[in-house]
Design an enzyme around this catalytic site. Sequence first.
Site, PDB file in Angstrom:
ATOM      1  N   ASP A  73       8.740  12.874 -28.714  1.00  0.00           N
ATOM      2  CA  ASP A  73       8.321  11.714 -27.577  1.00  0.00           C
ATOM      3  C   ASP A  73       6.889  10.803 -28.434  1.00  0.00           C
ATOM      4  OD1 ASP A  73      10.123  12.226 -26.088  1.00  0.00           O
ATOM      5  OD2 ASP A  73       9.351  13.569 -24.821  1.00  0.00           O
ATOM      6  N   ARG A 129      -4.295  21.434 -19.696  1.00  0.00           N
ATOM      7  CA  ARG A 129      -3.936  19.913 -20.331  1.00  0.00           C
ATOM      8  C   ARG A 129      -5.997  19.314 -19.297  1.00  0.00           C
ATOM      9  NH1 ARG A 129      -0.303  20.137 -22.535  1.00  0.00           N
ATOM     10  NH2 ARG A 129       1.605  20.288 -22.286  1.00  0.00           N
ATOM     11  N   ASP A 142       2.383  17.667 -15.541  1.00  0.00           N
ATOM     12  CA  ASP A 142       0.894  17.159 -16.312  1.00  0.00           C
ATOM     13  C   ASP A 142       0.767  15.825 -16.384  1.00  0.00           C
ATOM     14  OD1 ASP A 142       1.416  20.160 -17.634  1.00  0.00           O
ATOM     15  OD2 ASP A 142       3.576  19.682 -19.075  1.00  0.00           O
ATOM     16  N   SER A 200      13.709  22.530 -23.669  1.00  0.00           N
ATOM     17  CA  SER A 200      11.601  21.482 -23.386  1.00  0.00           C
ATOM     18  C   SER A 200      10.827  22.749 -23.057  1.00  0.00           C
ATOM     19  CB  SER A 200      11.719  20.642 -22.197  1.00  0.00           C
ATOM     20  OG  SER A 200      10.312  20.182 -21.989  1.00  0.00           O
TER      21      SER A 200
HETATM   22  N1  ARG Z   1       6.228  23.896 -14.850  1.00  0.00           N
HETATM   23  C1  ARG Z   1       4.840  24.183 -15.839  1.00  0.00           C
HETATM   24  C2  ARG Z   1       3.342  23.471 -15.042  1.00  0.00           C
HETATM   25  O1  ARG Z   1       3.675  22.462 -14.659  1.00  0.00           O
HETATM   26  C3  ARG Z   1       5.049  24.035 -16.691  1.00  0.00           C
HETATM   27  C4  ARG Z   1       5.081  22.715 -17.749  1.00  0.00           C
HETATM   28  C5  ARG Z   1       5.241  22.691 -19.230  1.00  0.00           C
HETATM   29  N2  ARG Z   1       5.021  21.394 -19.277  1.00  0.00           N
HETATM   30  C6  ARG Z   1       5.378  20.936 -20.123  1.00  0.00           C
HETATM   31  N3  ARG Z   1       5.781  19.488 -21.042  1.00  0.00           N
HETATM   32  N4  ARG Z   1       6.897  21.157 -20.926  1.00  0.00           N
HETATM   33  O2  ARG Z   1       2.695  24.042 -15.593  1.00  0.00           O
END
Ligand code: ARG
Length: 417
Positions: A14, A94, A123, A174
């Site tokens: 991506d 993040r 995110d 992912s």
């Molecule tokens: N569900 C988790 C969170 O919101 C993990 C997110 C993983 N992010 C990703 N871009 N694969 O913190």
Amino acid sequence: MPRKIVLAYSGGLDTSVAIHWLSARYDAEVVTLTADLGQGRDVQQVSERALRIGAVAAEVVDARDMFLRYFVFPALQAGALYEGQYPLATALARPLIAFLLVEAARKHGADAVAHGCTGKGNDQVRFDLAVQTLNPHLEVIAPIREWSMTRDQELAYAAKHGIEVPVTSEKPYSVDANIWGRSIESGVLEDPAVEPPEDVFEWTAPIERTPPQPARVRIGFESGVPVSIDGEPCGGIALVETLNALAGHHGVGRIDHVENRLVGIKSREIYEAPAAVVLHQAHAALETLTLTRDAARFKQDVAAAYAELIYNGKWFSSLHQDLMAFVQSNQRHVSGDVVLKLHRGTARVVGRTSPVSLYSKELATYDTGDTFDHRAAVGFIRLYGLDMVQQARTQRLPLASDLPRLAARETESGPGA
Ligand code: ARG
């Protein structure tokens, strides 16, 4: 002069496509930023790929120490587990990446930053809000939210523009990872009824392949922060890496969580977080010795609020500062050692000590040496239950003699009838 955009670059498909797409779509120069948070990718190689794809500069930051010191350990002190389960590895990373983006934008004179989040996840909220609160003048661009390309279309785009596509494993998942944990989504995992196949796991052994003998580990804390393993002082990075390896070897740290995303979607997430699981358990055990009952009860509410705030992307908020002030004060006596036994996928606390423990053997013991004043209990109970006893005297409450009749009625017609 073309405008400049700083892109958070992971090295995946991506964001690799995004380097090219951003410069074409916005007629911009793209600077990439790659942070080493212990995700286990060679960030130097990742940044070299960014330059080959066309970034005008590629920043690399080893942010592991900052991550543990200012994000992970405070969350551990707070006892922050989202919905009681998720140690928040991604959510904690993040705001730090956003901070680094804002810094890089200042350094390079960029007026926008970009990230590779989709429009369905948490995110994007965390990045957008953190950037907007740190520097409201910056535009935030999320290419994946805008371009609506499928994976195959992205591959075609890459082929057409000669973009080097990162060698991906065949796995249809992912994944996001940093030193505090891994998250795995998509593919067969999207059916919450399906047991996760073994190939989703990389940090934890399946039970069948864990050692037959348990391991014991002693973790030392100072004011709620882990500082030693087995009596040896240990820096944060080494401590967390050691526990990830040790606990993972014993199959500890797998979490299977159907969680509530901020955007209203329920999602099934698999996490691997061996060190986080062990440290949260050890830390909570030490609090049982060192916090008063009132402080411990009140802190449960703070922990839940804190976890939610981090999960929901409100790191840079005044409420966070207020909660953190409480946590830092609350943790000042959470010092001492905890021993855990790791075996066949579970970690169990088997001992705890603290120089400032509130536990008193003289008060607790049933053996000789008891200093508790047993006669004082009589007066205590008299006042403690005064209102109940008064009520029983004046209002009709079920009597002991009613109980057989009430119980018989339930068995005849079934409970609740
Ligand atoms: N569900 C988790 C969170 O919101 C993990 C997110 C993983 N992010 C990703 N871009 N694969 O913190």
